[in-house]
Scaffold this motif. Structure first.
Motif, short mmCIF file in Angstrom:
data_model
loop_
_atom_site.label_atom_id
_atom_site.label_comp_id
_atom_site.label_asym_id
_atom_site.label_seq_id
_atom_site.Cartn_x
_atom_site.Cartn_y
_atom_site.Cartn_z
N UNK A 84 0.83 -1.21 0.00
CA UNK A 84 0.00 0.00 0.00
C UNK A 84 0.86 1.25 0.00
N UNK A 85 1.87 1.31 0.86
CA UNK A 85 2.72 2.50 0.94
C UNK A 85 3.47 2.77 -0.36
N UNK A 86 4.11 1.74 -0.90
CA UNK A 86 4.85 1.93 -2.15
C UNK A 86 3.94 2.36 -3.29
N UNK A 87 2.78 1.72 -3.39
CA UNK A 87 1.87 2.00 -4.50
C UNK A 87 1.26 3.38 -4.39
N UNK A 88 0.83 3.76 -3.20
CA UNK A 88 0.25 5.10 -3.02
C UNK A 88 1.27 6.17 -3.40
N UNK A 89 2.50 6.02 -2.95
CA UNK A 89 3.53 7.00 -3.28
C UNK A 89 3.79 7.11 -4.77
N UNK A 90 3.87 5.96 -5.43
CA UNK A 90 4.15 5.99 -6.86
C UNK A 90 2.97 6.53 -7.67
N UNK A 91 1.76 6.20 -7.27
CA UNK A 91 0.59 6.71 -7.99
C UNK A 91 0.47 8.22 -7.82
N UNK A 92 0.71 8.71 -6.62
CA UNK A 92 0.66 10.17 -6.39
C UNK A 92 1.72 10.87 -7.24
N UNK A 93 2.94 10.33 -7.25
CA UNK A 93 4.01 10.94 -8.05
C UNK A 93 3.67 10.91 -9.54
N UNK A 94 3.09 9.81 -10.00
CA UNK A 94 2.68 9.68 -11.39
C UNK A 94 1.64 10.73 -11.74
N UNK A 95 0.63 10.89 -10.89
CA UNK A 95 -0.44 11.86 -11.14
C UNK A 95 0.10 13.29 -11.14
N UNK A 96 0.95 13.61 -10.18
CA UNK A 96 1.53 14.96 -10.11
C UNK A 96 2.37 15.24 -11.36
N UNK A 97 3.24 14.30 -11.71
CA UNK A 97 4.10 14.49 -12.89
C UNK A 97 3.26 14.62 -14.15
N UNK A 98 2.21 13.84 -14.24
CA UNK A 98 1.32 13.87 -15.40
C UNK A 98 0.62 15.22 -15.51
N UNK A 99 0.11 15.74 -14.40
CA UNK A 99 -0.62 17.01 -14.44
C UNK A 99 0.32 18.19 -14.68
N UNK A 100 1.51 18.16 -14.10
CA UNK A 100 2.47 19.24 -14.33
C UNK A 100 2.90 19.26 -15.79
N UNK A 101 3.14 18.09 -16.36
CA UNK A 101 3.56 18.02 -17.76
C UNK A 101 2.46 18.49 -18.70
#
Length: 175
Positions: A84-101
């Motif tokens: 849960x911890x690893x996945x939540x962190x990676x999904x949040x980073x993915x979403x942030x990077x996606x929206x910033x790009x």
């Protein structure tokens, strides 16, 4: 022609996100923070999951934290908390990077890292974080990202939880 500068920019930003905090503040004492959680196993597991979710942006020693979680709460609860911890962190980073790009303009899909890169990079410090950020910034499709992310995290969580659950005092096996 336009794809090369985007790829270089994505790669540089993706590498800078995990490296810069490490250079500025060093590795954070995740094991000490986790050891301070002397409460119930559930609180310990949630604290471990929270630390692991922050690993994508902060220099948290995920292998140490994950192993400690498995050692304290056991294999299956440890596996669930680590995953849960690893996945939540990676999904949040993915979403942030996606929206910033997206705000920065259209990025060529060819710049996205391969799904296999997201999967295989999970146990490699810096590379795992960089691959996820690059995948988001390059607008990798969500479904393949989630499959690779979950599969890589599940395998890594399995190893960490098993490793930690074997850290029983006076046991013949260990890390």
């Amino acid at each position: 022609m336009r794809r090369a500068p985007h790829f270089v920019l994505i790669t540089l930003i993706a590498l800078a996100v995990p490296i810069v905090p490490f250079v500025l503040i060093g590795e954070l004492p995740g094991d000490r923070w986790l050891s301070a959680q002397s409460g119930s196993d559930a609180v310990f597991a949630m604290a471990g999951a929270a630390l692991l979710s922050a690993d994508v942006l902060l220099p948290i020693p995920s292998s140490i934290v994950g192993t400690l979680v498995g050692a304290r709460v056991g294999f299956w609860p440890g596996f669930a908390a680590i995953l849960a911890g690893l996945t939540v962190g990676q999904v949040i980073a993915f979403i942030i990077a996606r929206s910033v790009a997206r705000r920065g303009g259209e990025i060529a899909p060819a710049a996205a890292p391969a799904t296999m890169m997201v999967f295989l990079s999970r146990p490699v410090p810096v590379l795992a974080e960089a691959a996820v950020i690059a995948a988001g910034a390059a607008q990798m499709p969500v479904h393949p990202f989630l499959k690779a992310c979950l599969a890589g995290n599940a395998l890594y969580a399995l190893v960490l939880a098993a490793n930690g659950s074997m850290l029983v005092p006076h046991a013949l096996v260990g890390p």
